[in-house]
Design a protein around this motif. Structure first.
Motif, PDB file in Angstrom:
ATOM      1  N   THR A   1       0.805  -1.232   0.000  1.00 48.26           N
ATOM      2  CA  THR A   1       0.000   0.000   0.000  1.00 48.26           C
ATOM      3  C   THR A   1       0.836   1.280   0.000  1.00 48.26           C
ATOM      4  N   ALA A   2       2.160   1.171   0.108  1.00 51.19           N
ATOM      5  CA  ALA A   2       2.996   2.367   0.253  1.00 51.19           C
ATOM      6  C   ALA A   2       2.881   3.317  -0.936  1.00 51.19           C
ATOM      7  N   ILE A   3       2.941   2.781  -2.150  1.00 48.45           N
ATOM      8  CA  ILE A   3       2.898   3.637  -3.342  1.00 48.45           C
ATOM      9  C   ILE A   3       1.542   4.327  -3.452  1.00 48.45           C
ATOM     10  N   SER A   4       0.469   3.599  -3.138  1.00 48.72           N
ATOM     11  CA  SER A   4      -0.859   4.215  -3.171  1.00 48.72           C
ATOM     12  C   SER A   4      -0.978   5.347  -2.161  1.00 48.72           C
ATOM     13  N   THR A   5      -0.425   5.138  -0.976  1.00 45.25           N
ATOM     14  CA  THR A   5      -0.446   6.187   0.048  1.00 45.25           C
ATOM     15  C   THR A   5       0.294   7.415  -0.432  1.00 45.25           C
ATOM     16  N   MET A   6       1.415   7.208  -1.096  1.00 45.74           N
ATOM     17  CA  MET A   6       2.192   8.314  -1.644  1.00 45.74           C
ATOM     18  C   MET A   6       1.368   9.109  -2.661  1.00 45.74           C
ATOM     19  N   LEU A   7       0.736   8.404  -3.603  1.00 46.18           N
ATOM     20  CA  LEU A   7      -0.029   9.088  -4.642  1.00 46.18           C
ATOM     21  C   LEU A   7      -1.287   9.750  -4.081  1.00 46.18           C
ATOM     22  N   ALA A   8      -1.894   9.135  -3.059  1.00 47.89           N
ATOM     23  CA  ALA A   8      -3.115   9.700  -2.475  1.00 47.89           C
ATOM     24  C   ALA A   8      -2.831  10.993  -1.726  1.00 47.89           C
ATOM     25  N   THR A   9      -1.854  10.979  -0.824  1.00 53.06           N
ATOM     26  CA  THR A   9      -1.556  12.174  -0.038  1.00 53.06           C
ATOM     27  C   THR A   9      -0.899  13.256  -0.878  1.00 53.06           C
ATOM     28  N   GLY A  10       0.089  12.854  -1.694  1.00 51.20           N
ATOM     29  CA  GLY A  10       0.756  13.828  -2.554  1.00 51.20           C
ATOM     30  C   GLY A  10      -0.171  14.385  -3.604  1.00 51.20           C
ATOM     31  N   GLY A  11      -0.977  13.505  -4.200  1.00 49.02           N
ATOM     32  CA  GLY A  11      -1.909  13.957  -5.227  1.00 49.02           C
ATOM     33  C   GLY A  11      -2.985  14.866  -4.677  1.00 49.02           C
ATOM     34  N   SER A  12      -3.493  14.567  -3.488  1.00 49.41           N
ATOM     35  CA  SER A  12      -4.515  15.409  -2.875  1.00 49.41           C
ATOM     36  C   SER A  12      -3.998  16.825  -2.648  1.00 49.41           C
ATOM     37  N   ALA A  13      -2.763  16.940  -2.171  1.00 51.70           N
ATOM     38  CA  ALA A  13      -2.180  18.271  -1.926  1.00 51.70           C
ATOM     39  C   ALA A  13      -2.016  19.041  -3.224  1.00 51.70           C
ATOM     40  N   VAL A  14      -1.509  18.375  -4.265  1.00 48.40           N
ATOM     41  CA  VAL A  14      -1.294  19.031  -5.559  1.00 48.40           C
ATOM     42  C   VAL A  14      -2.615  19.481  -6.163  1.00 48.40           C
ATOM     43  N   ILE A  15      -3.627  18.616  -6.092  1.00 49.59           N
ATOM     44  CA  ILE A  15      -4.920  18.925  -6.706  1.00 49.59           C
ATOM     45  C   ILE A  15      -5.650  20.032  -5.951  1.00 49.59           C
ATOM     46  N   MET A  16      -5.625  19.989  -4.613  1.00 50.04           N
ATOM     47  CA  MET A  16      -6.291  21.046  -3.854  1.00 50.04           C
ATOM     48  C   MET A  16      -5.576  22.390  -4.019  1.00 50.04           C
ATOM     49  N   LYS A  17      -4.280  22.374  -4.216  1.00 49.28           N
ATOM     50  CA  LYS A  17      -3.552  23.620  -4.494  1.00 49.28           C
ATOM     51  C   LYS A  17      -4.023  24.206  -5.820  1.00 49.28           C
ATOM     52  N   LYS A  18      -4.254  23.337  -6.812  1.00 50.91           N
ATOM     53  CA  LYS A  18      -4.745  23.813  -8.110  1.00 50.91           C
ATOM     54  C   LYS A  18      -6.149  24.401  -7.990  1.00 50.91           C
ATOM     55  N   ILE A  19      -6.978  23.770  -7.158  1.00 47.50           N
ATOM     56  CA  ILE A  19      -8.333  24.293  -6.967  1.00 47.50           C
ATOM     57  C   ILE A  19      -8.266  25.663  -6.280  1.00 47.50           C
TER      58      ILE A  19
ATOM     59  N   SER B   1       5.168  15.128  -9.475  1.00 51.45           N
ATOM     60  CA  SER B   1       4.940  16.071  -8.382  1.00 51.45           C
ATOM     61  C   SER B   1       4.207  15.402  -7.223  1.00 51.45           C
ATOM     62  N   ALA B   2       3.185  14.601  -7.557  1.00 49.90           N
ATOM     63  CA  ALA B   2       2.448  13.885  -6.515  1.00 49.90           C
ATOM     64  C   ALA B   2       3.359  12.888  -5.803  1.00 49.90           C
ATOM     65  N   ALA B   3       4.201  12.202  -6.579  1.00 50.80           N
ATOM     66  CA  ALA B   3       5.112  11.223  -5.990  1.00 50.80           C
ATOM     67  C   ALA B   3       6.133  11.896  -5.077  1.00 50.80           C
ATOM     68  N   THR B   4       6.676  13.022  -5.545  1.00 53.01           N
ATOM     69  CA  THR B   4       7.664  13.746  -4.740  1.00 53.01           C
ATOM     70  C   THR B   4       7.029  14.295  -3.475  1.00 53.01           C
ATOM     71  N   ASN B   5       5.843  14.869  -3.635  1.00 50.19           N
ATOM     72  CA  ASN B   5       5.169  15.495  -2.503  1.00 50.19           C
ATOM     73  C   ASN B   5       4.696  14.472  -1.481  1.00 50.19           C
ATOM     74  N   GLY B   6       4.327  13.284  -1.960  1.00 50.27           N
ATOM     75  CA  GLY B   6       3.823  12.262  -1.051  1.00 50.27           C
ATOM     76  C   GLY B   6       4.852  11.218  -0.663  1.00 50.27           C
ATOM     77  N   CYS B   7       6.116  11.472  -1.024  1.00 49.70           N
ATOM     78  CA  CYS B   7       7.133  10.451  -0.749  1.00 49.70           C
ATOM     79  C   CYS B   7       7.343  10.237   0.749  1.00 49.70           C
ATOM     80  N   SER B   8       7.028  11.249   1.559  1.00 49.90           N
ATOM     81  CA  SER B   8       7.187  11.064   3.002  1.00 49.90           C
ATOM     82  C   SER B   8       6.217  10.013   3.514  1.00 49.90           C
ATOM     83  N   GLU B   9       4.974  10.048   2.992  1.00 46.63           N
ATOM     84  CA  GLU B   9       3.991   9.062   3.410  1.00 46.63           C
ATOM     85  C   GLU B   9       4.369   7.662   2.911  1.00 46.63           C
ATOM     86  N   MET B  10       4.927   7.591   1.687  1.00 48.71           N
ATOM     87  CA  MET B  10       5.390   6.301   1.202  1.00 48.71           C
ATOM     88  C   MET B  10       6.539   5.788   2.066  1.00 48.71           C
TER      89      MET B  10
END
Length: 443
Positions: free
Chosen positions: A64-82, A235-244
């Protein structure tokens, strides 16, 4: 628009809790029904099966590590765009990242089946425990893709102001899991395989509801024609790499705990570790839930350049976490014996190990919340590097130092003391980073 009104409200404790309470409840409930899994397994099958669940945990965390990375990192990137009013791009990126998760889930399922025999075969386990491990993980892996989608949809529901729906999904999935635990283990006698199936079906509830919700155009985030912008994936991977890193390292540290306990105590020690981890997980879920709840607010205000709201949100959050830390520490210490007795009989060696271990590990609860929030905050602020440093140092570097030194000096008590010692060292680093970047983000 509705979402603009919600994020434009004043930053008060009451408005923060409207975001955070559903995610806290959801996180606590998910942890609770994980504990219920352990309760059914330990009482209906035995402590050897309970040990097996803990021994399979590192493999599951890797899956589940990679999914956690994409979920947390992706959420931050997407909400920043919104927050930057780039809603169309945010929806395209959201759809793309969900597709990536499905592909990752399939790959991790295949990899899990290929490696699990080798992993458990080299651990020196008794045939009984090794058999439990293979049975549990073999059934769990069938649900890899739904579980990865659940991880993502949970965060994206929160970001889309559907935290209450996310909570309902978690509660429904938890109730289903508990009912199925009783039915599959107690009535149909499927053993530990039934526990894995119950868990997988419980997690799948959020995945099914999420597919329905995000197919509707009226949702703030919804599926659309994806744009394959691989820089967003990076960007999502880099941003969420801490969670991964946290998920991966947690698996490694769990393995270290298990191996150390096997060396000092044997398989009873692994069962005791499982009980302590349930307690720490339940307490930590409060902080994780809070961090998930306020993360979209942090990302939105950062994208909006609203430093006044950002500063107030961080200030209130630190005070909330301080209060939770005191309450959970007192509750954990007071409930040590009742908690241990739920999983093991008082005349069983596992009981005494768990009681001693929980009393020592409770010290970690004074520090965990601040460390979880600090790492989550930097992820929400799109600073994945700092978040990764905090998470990796806390989960691996400091824990490794403590695990290498303390058990050698103090024996079994040194194993239990490793968690508080690592969290204390992490707290010092978190405080330093919060001060260092205060002017840059103006919080």
């Amino acid at each position: 628009m509705e979402h603009q009104n919600a994020y434009n409200k004043p930053v008060t404790l009451r408005n923060i809790l409207k975001f955070a309470v559903p995610t806290i409840a959801m996180s606590v409930f998910m942890s609770f029904y994980t504990m219920v899994d352990g309760l059914f397994v330990s009482n209906l099958i035995g402590t050897s099966a309970l040990s097996a669940i803990n021994l399979t945990a590192p493999v599951i965390q890797v899956v589940t590590a990679i999914s956690t990375m994409l979920a947390t990192g992706g959420s931050a990137v997407i909400m920043k765009k919104i927050g930057e009013q780039k809603t169309k791009e945010a929806r395209e990126d959201f759809t793309f990242l969900i597709l990536v998760n499905a592909v990752v889930g399939l790959a991790m399922t295949v990899l899990g089946y290929a490696l699990m025999g080798t992993v458990f075969g080299n651990m020196g386990l008794s045939p009984e425990v090794a058999g439990y491990c293979t049975s549990y993980l073999g059934s769990y892996l069938l649900f890899t893709i739904p579980i990865l989608l659940m991880n993502n949809f949970t965060l994206y529901m929160i970001a889309s102001e559907k935290a209450a729906l996310s909570l309902i999904c978690s509660v429904s999935g938890g109730v289903l899991n508990i009912v199925l635990d009783y039915a599959l283990i107690g009535l149909l006698d499927l053993g530990i395989r039934g526990a894995a199936i119950a868990t997988g079906l419980g997690y799948s509830v959020t995945a099914v509801v999420g597919l329905s919700v995000f197919s509707r155009k009226k949702s703030l985030l919804h599926f659309t024609k994806p744009a394959f912008r691989f820089r967003i994936l990076a960007s999502a991977a880099t941003n969420g790499c801490s969670e991964m890193a946290t998920a991966l390292v947690t698996g490694i540290i769990t393995m270290m705990f298990n191996w150390t306990m096997l060396h000092y105590v044997g398989e009873d020690g692994v069962a005791a570790v499982t009980i302590i981890m349930y307690v720490l997980m339940l307490a930590s879920s409060l902080y994780t839930g809070y961090s998930y709840g306020v993360a979209p607010m942090l990302s939105y205000y950062y994208g909006e350049n609203n430093h006044a709201k950002l500063k107030k949100l961080v200030s209130i959050s630190l005070k909330v976490i301080a209060v939770i830390s005191l309450v959970t520490s007192a509750a954990s210490f007071a409930a040590t014996r009742p908690l241990a007795s739920v999983f093991a009989r008082p005349d069983h060696p596992v009981y005494d190990l768990a009681v001693t271990g929980n009393r020592i590990c409770t010290l970690a609860l004074f520090f965990i919340g601040f460390n979880i929030f600090s790492s989550g905050m930097f992820t929400a602020l799109s600073n994945g590097v700092v978040s990764a440093v905090l998470a990796f140092s806390r989960s691996f570097v400091f824990m490794l130092i403590a695990m290498l030194i303390l058990p050698a000096v103090l024996g079994v008590n040194g194993i239990w003391l490793s968690a508080p010692a690592a969290e204390l060292m992490a707290l010092v680093l978190s405080a330093r980073m919060l001060v260092k970047y205060r002017k840059q983000y103006q919080y």
